[in-house]
Design a protein around this motif. Structure first.
Motif, PDB file in Angstrom:
ATOM      1  N   MET A   1      52.031  53.275 130.431  1.00 25.46           N
ATOM      2  CA  MET A   1      51.948  53.339 131.889  1.00 25.46           C
ATOM      3  C   MET A   1      50.580  53.831 132.356  1.00 25.46           C
ATOM      4  O   MET A   1      50.289  53.815 133.548  1.00 25.46           O
ATOM      5  N   GLY A   2      49.772  54.298 131.427  1.00 28.94           N
ATOM      6  CA  GLY A   2      48.445  54.771 131.782  1.00 28.94           C
ATOM      7  C   GLY A   2      48.408  56.208 132.250  1.00 28.94           C
ATOM      8  O   GLY A   2      47.448  56.612 132.927  1.00 28.94           O
ATOM      9  N   ALA A   3      49.433  57.001 131.903  1.00 31.52           N
ATOM     10  CA  ALA A   3      49.459  58.399 132.333  1.00 31.52           C
ATOM     11  C   ALA A   3      48.341  59.176 131.645  1.00 31.52           C
ATOM     12  O   ALA A   3      48.142  59.072 130.435  1.00 31.52           O
ATOM     13  N   ALA A   4      47.607  59.955 132.433  1.00 31.35           N
ATOM     14  CA  ALA A   4      46.509  60.764 131.900  1.00 31.35           C
ATOM     15  C   ALA A   4      47.066  62.126 131.479  1.00 31.35           C
ATOM     16  O   ALA A   4      47.191  63.048 132.294  1.00 31.35           O
ATOM     17  N   ILE A   5      47.454  62.249 130.245  1.00 26.60           N
ATOM     18  CA  ILE A   5      48.090  63.459 129.720  1.00 26.60           C
ATOM     19  C   ILE A   5      47.354  63.905 128.468  1.00 26.60           C
ATOM     20  O   ILE A   5      47.034  63.094 127.599  1.00 26.60           O
ATOM     21  N   ASP A   6      47.075  65.201 128.399  1.00 28.65           N
ATOM     22  CA  ASP A   6      46.467  65.779 127.201  1.00 28.65           C
ATOM     23  C   ASP A   6      47.597  66.135 126.244  1.00 28.65           C
ATOM     24  O   ASP A   6      48.221  67.193 126.353  1.00 28.65           O
ATOM     25  N   TRP A   7      47.890  65.252 125.301  1.00 30.53           N
ATOM     26  CA  TRP A   7      49.029  65.429 124.408  1.00 30.53           C
ATOM     27  C   TRP A   7      48.824  66.574 123.424  1.00 30.53           C
ATOM     28  O   TRP A   7      49.783  67.004 122.776  1.00 30.53           O
ATOM     29  N   ARG A   8      47.615  67.095 123.329  1.00 27.76           N
ATOM     30  CA  ARG A   8      47.404  68.251 122.456  1.00 27.76           C
ATOM     31  C   ARG A   8      48.136  69.471 122.966  1.00 27.76           C
ATOM     32  O   ARG A   8      48.388  70.414 122.202  1.00 27.76           O
ATOM     33  N   ARG A   9      48.482  69.481 124.235  1.00 25.10           N
ATOM     34  CA  ARG A   9      49.154  70.632 124.838  1.00 25.10           C
ATOM     35  C   ARG A   9      50.677  70.469 124.882  1.00 25.10           C
ATOM     36  O   ARG A   9      51.368  71.309 125.451  1.00 25.10           O
ATOM     37  N   SER A  10      51.204  69.388 124.345  1.00 21.14           N
ATOM     38  CA  SER A  10      52.643  69.149 124.412  1.00 21.14           C
ATOM     39  C   SER A  10      53.378  69.968 123.353  1.00 21.14           C
ATOM     40  O   SER A  10      52.861  70.199 122.251  1.00 21.14           O
TER      41      SER A  10
END
Length: 212
Positions: free
Chosen positions: A99-108
């Protein structure tokens, strides 16, 4: 999620005629059109389908997972709560990326006891709250004797909307103690007072009664 919606039409999901829980969820209008109001006495509960049943389209958990395209060989694994945490998060990440979500997955991270570091933080936080603000036994709740824990409203497959009720117990002293009561009690009542206890939801109606 998007991936799950794409595989609903797979051959595995079409082995039996299932409703699609993504598209066939009853709406508020459907709920109003397909239901009738039922008058019930005060103190009793009546309701339509619970939210859990309405959202599932009358399907059980196995059918819902199968209709989502999950392989039948994987469905029994969902008995283990931790398997849900391993199976769905990667799919959610995949769909959000598409979907193009701008998420920093390192913080998940996971926010359950599956994550021991986060779980330790939550436990510490509640211990602090308990020391200063929380007290036990101050809030009435529906308790499940099956799971041995409080059962929240939306956790129930049936009985949604039922809340704790307060009964008043009224002691009625017997003016005489028949001999049959003495024998039935199995003890010598002697000159002791004997009370009959009546339970009621409306104690205000008990005042002045003489024919109890």
């Amino acid at each position: 999620c998007l991936k799950q919606r794409e595989v609903v039409g797979s051959s595995a999901a079409k082995s039996r005629p299932y409703a699609d829980p993504v598209t066939d969820v009853p709406t508020a209008d459907d709920d109003l059109q397909g239901s009738e109001e039922v008058a019930v006495p005060t103190g009793q509960f009546s309701g339509k389908k619970s939210k859990a049943v309405a959202k599932s389209g009358d399907l059980d958990q196995y059918d819902i997972l199968q209709s989502m395209g999950i392989p039948e060989s994987d469905i029994p694994k969902f008995v283990d709560p931790s398997f849900w945490l391993k199976y769905f998060p990667p799919l959610a990440v995949q769909d959000l990326k598409r979907m193009g979500a701008a998420i920093d997955w390192r913080r998940s991270f996971l926010t359950t006891d599956f994550n021991p570091h986060y779980d330790a933080f939550v436990r510490w936080q509640f211990r602090k709250l308990r020391e200063q603000y929380l007290a036990e036994g101050q809030r009435e709740a529906i308790f499940s004797v099956v799971t041995n824990q409080p059962c929240a409203d939306h956790d129930r497959a049936s009985g949604e909307g039922v809340m704790p009720q307060e009964y008043s117990l009224i002691k009625l002293r017997a003016l005489e103690t028949p001999q049959a009561w003495q024998q039935g009690a199995g003890v010598n009542l002697g000159a002791r007072d004997v009370f009959l206890v009546a339970a009621t939801l409306r104690p205000e109606t008990m005042y002045g009664q003489t024919n109890c």
